[in-house]
Write a protein that holds these residues in place. Structure first.
Motif, PDB file in Angstrom:
ATOM      1  N   ILE A 187      -7.023  -4.661   8.241  1.00  0.00           N
ATOM      2  CA  ILE A 187      -5.593  -4.780   8.081  1.00  0.00           C
ATOM      3  C   ILE A 187      -5.427  -3.754   6.739  1.00  0.00           C
ATOM      4  O   ILE A 187      -4.343  -3.034   6.719  1.00  0.00           O
ATOM      5  CB  ILE A 187      -4.921  -6.167   7.744  1.00  0.00           C
ATOM      6  N   ALA A 188      -6.343  -3.575   5.762  1.00  0.00           N
ATOM      7  CA  ALA A 188      -6.198  -2.846   4.573  1.00  0.00           C
ATOM      8  C   ALA A 188      -6.055  -1.348   5.138  1.00  0.00           C
ATOM      9  O   ALA A 188      -5.187  -0.679   4.563  1.00  0.00           O
ATOM     10  CB  ALA A 188      -7.163  -3.135   3.753  1.00  0.00           C
ATOM     11  N   ILE A 189      -7.031  -0.937   5.807  1.00  0.00           N
ATOM     12  CA  ILE A 189      -6.996   0.343   6.428  1.00  0.00           C
ATOM     13  C   ILE A 189      -6.063   0.792   7.290  1.00  0.00           C
ATOM     14  O   ILE A 189      -5.303   1.814   7.258  1.00  0.00           O
ATOM     15  CB  ILE A 189      -8.337   0.658   6.972  1.00  0.00           C
ATOM     16  N   GLU A 190      -5.530  -0.172   8.052  1.00  0.00           N
ATOM     17  CA  GLU A 190      -4.320  -0.036   8.794  1.00  0.00           C
ATOM     18  C   GLU A 190      -3.190   0.257   7.993  1.00  0.00           C
ATOM     19  O   GLU A 190      -2.339   1.230   8.335  1.00  0.00           O
ATOM     20  CB  GLU A 190      -4.032  -1.319   9.791  1.00  0.00           C
ATOM     21  N   GLN A 191      -2.971  -0.460   6.907  1.00  0.00           N
ATOM     22  CA  GLN A 191      -1.975  -0.124   6.212  1.00  0.00           C
ATOM     23  C   GLN A 191      -1.973   1.264   5.355  1.00  0.00           C
ATOM     24  O   GLN A 191      -1.032   1.924   5.202  1.00  0.00           O
ATOM     25  CB  GLN A 191      -1.739  -1.388   5.124  1.00  0.00           C
ATOM     26  N   VAL A 192      -3.116   1.562   4.800  1.00  0.00           N
ATOM     27  CA  VAL A 192      -3.321   2.708   4.267  1.00  0.00           C
ATOM     28  C   VAL A 192      -3.263   3.995   5.172  1.00  0.00           C
ATOM     29  O   VAL A 192      -2.444   4.732   4.707  1.00  0.00           O
ATOM     30  CB  VAL A 192      -4.992   2.929   3.826  1.00  0.00           C
TER      31      VAL A 192
ATOM     32  N   PRO B  21       0.840  -1.276   0.187  1.00  0.00           N
ATOM     33  CA  PRO B  21       0.099   0.110  -0.008  1.00  0.00           C
ATOM     34  C   PRO B  21       0.789   1.091  -0.167  1.00  0.00           C
ATOM     35  O   PRO B  21       0.407   2.069  -0.651  1.00  0.00           O
ATOM     36  CB  PRO B  21      -0.819  -0.181   1.314  1.00  0.00           C
ATOM     37  N   HIS B  22       1.946   1.213   0.759  1.00  0.00           N
ATOM     38  CA  HIS B  22       2.800   2.440   0.749  1.00  0.00           C
ATOM     39  C   HIS B  22       3.213   2.804  -0.412  1.00  0.00           C
ATOM     40  O   HIS B  22       3.526   3.971  -0.941  1.00  0.00           O
ATOM     41  CB  HIS B  22       3.701   2.566   1.937  1.00  0.00           C
ATOM     42  N   GLN B  23       3.740   2.195  -1.304  1.00  0.00           N
ATOM     43  CA  GLN B  23       4.317   1.845  -2.578  1.00  0.00           C
ATOM     44  C   GLN B  23       3.314   2.472  -3.371  1.00  0.00           C
ATOM     45  O   GLN B  23       3.650   3.416  -4.438  1.00  0.00           O
ATOM     46  CB  GLN B  23       5.206   0.714  -3.018  1.00  0.00           C
TER      47      GLN B  23
END
Length: 391
Positions: free
Chosen positions: A155-160, A124-126
Motif C-alpha cells: 500500500i505504500a508503493i500504491e500511494q506513492v 504520501p501525496h502531501q
C-alpha cells in the motif's frame, strides 16, 4: 563529515541543488492523535487494507468507518483512560535518528521525510509535494515495515505511485532517480537485536525466579489473512522471521512459539496460533513465565500496546500464578536506527552517482506495437506457432 542538527529538518541551512540531493521517504502506518480523526482513519484503512482481502462493497466503507470509530473511542477513551497512541511520536524519533546517522556520512545531501499511510498532514501525496517544492529529484522509498506484503510496502508503493502521477507536470517527470529498500525480516542485524533484547529482559526480570525451560517466549508477528485476492500476504516472510529469531534463542529457552496478532474478521481465515493461544499452549507445557515480544513491528502502536495488554489481562485472570512480561518494539533503539541507516547507504550512493534519467510521460501512452521485437533483428527466433518472440 557533517553532523545533523537536533531539529527534524533545518530548512534555514543552505542546500545543494536538487540533482545533488536525495530525499529519503520513510513510510509507516501512522495512528490517530485526535479521537475526531477515527472515522477518516478507518475509512482510509478500509479502502487500502480491508479491500485487499474482504469482500465488502465500497459504499459500506463510510458508515462502517463511523461505526468502527465508536468502538475505537470506547476502547481508547473509556477502557484505557484517554489513551493516545505513541506511534507517531516514536516514528518522528526514528526519522530524526535515521537522518542524523545518514547526515553523519552524507551531510545535507540527504534528508529524511516521514509519510503516514493514513494520517494527514503526512499523507504520501502531501509529503511528496513538499519534497518536490524543495527541489529534490531523487527519491529513496523506504517503508519502515518489517515484512513486505500487500498490507505493508504494497500500500505504500500504491500511494506513492498515485501521488507521483498526480504531481506530474509537463512532458518530463520531475523525479530523475528512484530507489527502494525492501523489508528487513531476514536481516541478520535485526534478528540479532531482537534476540538480544529478549535475553536482556529475561536476565533482568525473570532469571532469578524461573528456570530457562520454564520461560515461555511468544514472538508476535502481524497477523495475516490467508487469502488476499492473489496478492502476497506476508505469511511466508513472517514465518521466516519467527524461525530466524527462534534459532537464536531456542538452545537456552526451549519454550518458544509464534503468536499472530490478528484482526479477526468474519468469514476470513487468519494465521494461527494467535498470541493468546500461543501463550496458553506454552503454559500447558510448564511455562511459569511468559514473555510477549513483538518481532513483526518496528514501531509501537495500539496493537502492540492495547491488544497485547488485553491478552495479558485475560491470561492473568485465568492463570494468576504465571508471570507475564510485555516487551516493547525496537522503536528508536540506537542499534536499530544505525542499521536502518546502514541499509540505505548503497542506494543513496547509487542515486547520487548515476546520471539523471528523464522519464517522458507522453511516451507511456504510445501504442504497444511501437515497441521493438526480435523479428526486426538478425536473430529471427520464433515460437513453434510461428509468431515472433517479443521483448
Amino acid at each position: 563529515m557533517v553532523t545533523a542538527p537536533d531539529t527534524a529538518r533545518d530548512l534555514a541551512t543552505p542546500m545543494p541543488s536538487g540533482g545533488d540531493r536525495v530525499a529519503v521517504l520513510l513510510m509507516g502506518y501512522g495512528e490517530v492523535e485526535s479521537y475526531e480523526d477515527f472515522a477518516h482513519y478507518n475509512e482510509q484503512a478500509l479502502n487500502l487494507l480491508t479491500a485487499k482481502f474482504a469482500p465488502v462493497p465500497t459504499w459500506v466503507y463510510p458508515p462502517l468507518a463511523r461505526l468502527l470509530a465508536l468502538f475505537d473511542f470506547h476502547e481508547w477513551n473509556h477502557q484505557h483512560d484517554h489513551f493516545i497512541s505513541p506511534h507517531n511520536a516514536i516514528f518522528e524519533r526514528q526519522r530524526a535518528g535515521i537522518e542524523r546517522c545518514l547526515q553523519e556520512h552524507w551531510g545535507h545531501e540527504v534528508q529524511v521525510f516521514k509519510a503516514f499511510n493514513f494520517c494527514a498532514p503526512f499523507l504520501p501525496h502531501q509529503v511528496l509535494n513538499e519534497i518536490k517544492q524543495q527541489g529534490f529529484d531523487r527519491i529513496l522509498i523506504y517503508p519502515l515495515l518489517v515484512v513486505d506484503s500487500i498490507f505493508t510496502s504494497g500500500i505504500a508503493i500504491e500511494q506513492v505511485n498515485h501521488a507521483l502521477a498526480n504531481l506530474a507536470d509537463g512532458s518530463d517527470h520531475w523525479v530523475k532517480g528512484q530507489r527502494y529498500i525492501p523489508s528487513f525480516y531476514d536481516q541478520p542485524a535485526y534478528i540479532a537485536l531482537l534476540a538480544k533484547l529478549v535475553e536482556e529482559r529475561i536476565a533482568t526480570d525473570l532469571a532469578v525466579a524461573h528456570l530457562p525451560s520454564q520461560i515461555g517466549i511468544v514472538l508476535m508477528n502481524h497477523g495475516c489473512p490467508h487469502q488476499a485476492k492473489g496478492f502476497t500476504t506476508g505469511i511466508q516472510e513472517s514465518q521466516r522471521l519467527y524461525d530466524l529469531v527462534r534459532e537464536q534463542l531456542m538452545h537456552r529457552y526451549p519454550l518458544i512459539s509464534v503468536g499472530w496478532l490478528n484482526h479477526d474478521t468474519p468469514l476470513i481465515e487468519w494465521t494461527q496460533p494467535n498470541a493468546t493461544l500461543a501463550a496458553k499452549n506454552l503454559i500447558n507445557l510448564g511455562a511459569t513465565a511468559i514473555v510477549f515480544m513483538p518481532i513483526g513491528f518496528a514501531t509501537e502502536n495500539h496493537e502492540t500496546l492495547l491488544d497485547v495488554e488485553h491478552i495479558v489481562q485475560m491470561l492473568r485472570r485465568q492463570r494468576p500464578d504465571v508471570t507475564y512480561v510485555q516487551m516493547a518494539c525496537v522503536n528508536d533503539h540506537p542499534d536499530f536506527l544505525s542499521m536502518v541507516a546502514t541499509w540505505a547507504h548503497p542506494q543513496i550512493a547509487d542515486l547520487l552517482s548515476e546520471q539523471a534519467r528523464v522519464v517522458n510521460l507522453h511516451r507511456a501512452a504510445q501504442p504497444s506495437h511501437e515497441s521493438h521485437d526480435h523479428s526486426h533483428y538478425s536473430h529471427g527466433h520464433t515460437h513453434e506457432n510461428g509468431h515472433p518472440h517479443h521483448h
